[in-house]
Design an enzyme around this catalytic site. Structure first.
Site, PDB file in Angstrom:
ATOM      1  N   HIS A 167       0.859  -1.194   0.000  1.00  0.00           N
ATOM      2  CA  HIS A 167       0.000   0.000   0.000  1.00  0.00           C
ATOM      3  C   HIS A 167       0.894   1.243   0.000  1.00  0.00           C
ATOM      4  O   HIS A 167       1.998   1.220   0.551  1.00  0.00           O
ATOM      5  CB  HIS A 167      -0.913  -0.012   1.228  1.00  0.00           C
ATOM      6  CG  HIS A 167      -2.000   1.007   1.132  1.00  0.00           C
ATOM      7  ND1 HIS A 167      -1.792   2.339   1.431  1.00  0.00           N
ATOM      8  CD2 HIS A 167      -3.291   0.904   0.733  1.00  0.00           C
ATOM      9  CE1 HIS A 167      -2.912   3.001   1.223  1.00  0.00           C
ATOM     10  NE2 HIS A 167      -3.852   2.160   0.803  1.00  0.00           N
ATOM     11  N   GLU A 188      -3.899   3.138  -7.137  1.00  0.00           N
ATOM     12  CA  GLU A 188      -4.339   4.306  -6.366  1.00  0.00           C
ATOM     13  C   GLU A 188      -3.330   5.445  -6.512  1.00  0.00           C
ATOM     14  O   GLU A 188      -2.226   5.360  -5.960  1.00  0.00           O
ATOM     15  CB  GLU A 188      -4.414   3.964  -4.870  1.00  0.00           C
ATOM     16  CG  GLU A 188      -5.364   2.858  -4.527  1.00  0.00           C
ATOM     17  CD  GLU A 188      -5.629   2.765  -3.021  1.00  0.00           C
ATOM     18  OE1 GLU A 188      -6.795   2.620  -2.671  1.00  0.00           O
ATOM     19  OE2 GLU A 188      -4.682   2.847  -2.221  1.00  0.00           O
TER      20      GLU A 188
HETATM   21  O1  G3P Z   1      -6.717   1.283   0.367  1.00  0.00           O
HETATM   22  C1  G3P Z   1      -7.675   2.198  -0.053  1.00  0.00           C
HETATM   23  C2  G3P Z   1      -7.277   3.564   0.297  1.00  0.00           C
HETATM   24  O2  G3P Z   1      -5.923   3.860   0.177  1.00  0.00           O
HETATM   25  C3  G3P Z   1      -8.125   4.635  -0.299  1.00  0.00           C
HETATM   26  O3  G3P Z   1      -8.217   5.580   0.707  1.00  0.00           O
HETATM   27  O4  G3P Z   1      -9.344   7.267   2.015  1.00  0.00           O
HETATM   28  O5  G3P Z   1      -8.910   7.637  -0.416  1.00  0.00           O
HETATM   29  O6  G3P Z   1     -10.636   5.980   0.286  1.00  0.00           O
HETATM   30  P1  G3P Z   1      -9.347   6.688   0.638  1.00  0.00           P
END
Ligand code: G3P
Length: 224
Positions: free
Chosen positions: A93, A141
């Site tokens: 992550h 992400e």
């Molecule tokens: O693992 C999912 C996460 O990193 C996304 O975070 O708070 O942007 O939904 P958020």
């Protein structure tokens, strides 16, 4: 066709552990059963045993270390999380990056343990490199959008479409998208762009009524 995956990463919010963590996990389980959909939760290492005993939905670890078993104080290994009740684990992550050789080591051990693996990448250039290692899923992400409330679906749709295109080379690997997912529209847009599911944290863990948020996500993922 398999239903879209909703992965809710508990992280380390004050709602992520203890009684509050169990409450949210149970609420999520209820929605998952009601809509017969796949909701996965990844929880802190201290909570894996307790939460996996309390709910029937898949519980994942948020991270595992690549160290072998032995004299490695503080390590949490794939073997340990599997034994505690995890069905899978996040790896790499953005908030817990590891080296590529560690990713490969964890994937090989997880395979032997029958532990699902979700390898996170922060950019499109890494999708193929990770794809060749054949995790269960890749979660893309853009780090600048994590926790921002501005979704990858809206702000960087090309990140999803590009990753979806690249992952086609690895038919067994699912592509999940996350960062800033806030509402149902963010979920349905990510799925329309070709993602097999979404990853989310703050919109659920910081919500006054997490149920409402999760239910909205589920409905949108099912096209309602
Ligand atoms: O693992 C999912 C996460 O990193 C996304 O975070 O708070 O942007 O939904 P958020």
């Amino acid at each position: 066709m398999k239903k879209p995956v909703i992965l809710i990463n508990f992280k380390a919010y004050d709602t992520s552990f203890g009684k509050k963590g169990i409450d949210i996990a149970k609420k999520i389980e209820k929605i998952s059963l009601e809509y017969s959909t796949e909701i996965i939760i990844s929880v802190p290492p201290t909570e894996i045993y307790r939460i996996s005993n309390e709910v029937s939905i898949p519980v994942y670890a948020e991270h595992v270390d690549a160290n072998p078993l032995g004299a490695h104080t503080g390590s949490v290994t794939p073997e340990m999380v599997k034994d505690a009740g995890a069905e899978g684990t996040l790896i790499n992550h953005s908030e817990r990056r590891i080296r590529i050789d560690e990713i490969a080591e964890i994937l090989s051990r997880a395979r032997k343990l029958n532990l699902d693996t979700v390898v996170c990448v922060d950019r499109n250039e890494l999708v193929k490199a990770i794809g060749t290692l054949e995790p269960t899923s890749i979660l893309i992400e853009p780090p600048e959008l994590i926790g921002s409330g501005i979704s990858v679906s809206k702000a960087r749709p090309e990140v999803i479409t590009n990753a979806v295109e690249q992952v086609k080379e690895f038919p067994k690997v699912l592509l999940i998208a996350g960062a800033g997912i806030t509402n149902g529209e963010d979920v349905s847009t990510a799925l329309k762009l070709g993602a097999a599911g979404i990853g989310v944290a703050s919109a659920v863990m910081k919500a006054k009524e997490p149920c409402k948020v999760v239910e909205e996500f589920v409905k949108s993922s099912l096209g309602n």
